[in-house]
Motif scaffolding. Structure first.
Motif, PDB file in Angstrom:
ATOM      1  N   CYS A 178     -15.296 -23.412  59.901  1.00  0.00           N
ATOM      2  CA  CYS A 178     -14.344 -22.107  60.940  1.00  0.00           C
ATOM      3  C   CYS A 178     -12.918 -22.643  60.131  1.00  0.00           C
ATOM      4  N   HIS A 204      -9.330 -16.413  63.448  1.00  0.00           N
ATOM      5  CA  HIS A 204     -10.647 -16.987  63.231  1.00  0.00           C
ATOM      6  C   HIS A 204     -11.578 -16.439  62.069  1.00  0.00           C
ATOM      7  N   MET A 205     -11.767 -17.448  61.465  1.00  0.00           N
ATOM      8  CA  MET A 205     -13.174 -16.742  60.252  1.00  0.00           C
ATOM      9  C   MET A 205     -14.203 -18.220  60.489  1.00  0.00           C
ATOM     10  N   HIS A 206     -15.200 -17.516  60.366  1.00  0.00           N
ATOM     11  CA  HIS A 206     -16.498 -18.241  60.428  1.00  0.00           C
ATOM     12  C   HIS A 206     -17.353 -18.627  59.237  1.00  0.00           C
ATOM     13  N   HIS A 210     -16.975 -25.760  64.925  1.00  0.00           N
ATOM     14  CA  HIS A 210     -17.098 -25.813  65.941  1.00  0.00           C
ATOM     15  C   HIS A 210     -18.396 -26.468  66.608  1.00  0.00           C
TER      16      HIS A 210
HETATM   17 NI    NI Z   1     -16.221 -20.011  64.561  1.00  0.00          NI
END
Ligand code: NI
Length: 139
Positions: free
Chosen positions: A98, A90-92, A65
């Motif tokens: 991401c 959405h997962m970090h 990102h």
């Molecule tokens: Ni993210």
């Protein structure tokens, strides 16, 4: 659900042995369910080849990102195709990366085009369209 039908299959013994060890490793308890799944997979492939068929699936994207403008561009594309997108997750993964998963449903040709547009965006490190079915044509 339609009636169950039994049928016999002639098959080379070596091939059957390979199939049996394969399905044991995959966790099937018997050949019938493994064969049903093989048939369903083929039917789903055909649904996706028929560009007018309604299909479902997921698009998985991995991206950094921090890449300038990338997050904005991905959001903009998703708004352009909002009618095809049921939900997004959405997962970090870490400080940079991401993982985004979009569940999608629509006409095969449109869904494929959406996936290709997202996956080909510069900065997307990896992307994949998983094709499956709405389930309407499968028993
Ligand atoms: Ni993210």
């Amino acid at each position: 659900m339609a009636d169950l039908v039994r049928f016999g299959v002639s098959i080379n013994e070596d091939l059957l042995n390979k199939f049996d060890s394969l399905i044991v490793n995959k966790g099937y308890n018997n050949r019938s369910e493994a064969i049903r799944d093989l048939i369903r997979n083929q039917l789903v492939e055909v649904e996706w080849e028929n560009e007018k068929e309604e299909v479902a699936g997921t698009v998985t994207l991995i991206y950094d990102h921090h890449v300038r403008g990338l997050s904005d561009l991905l959001v903009e594309l998703q708004h352009d195709f909002y009618e095809l997108i049921l939900s997004t997750m959405h997962m970090h993964l870490d400080h940079y990366n991401c993982l985004e998963v979009l569940s999608v449903k629509g006409i095969a040709k449109d869904v494929r085009q959406l996936a290709e547009r997202l996956i080909s965006v510069k900065g997307v490190k990896h992307g994949r369209l998983t094709i499956t079915s709405t389930g309407k044509n499968l028993d």
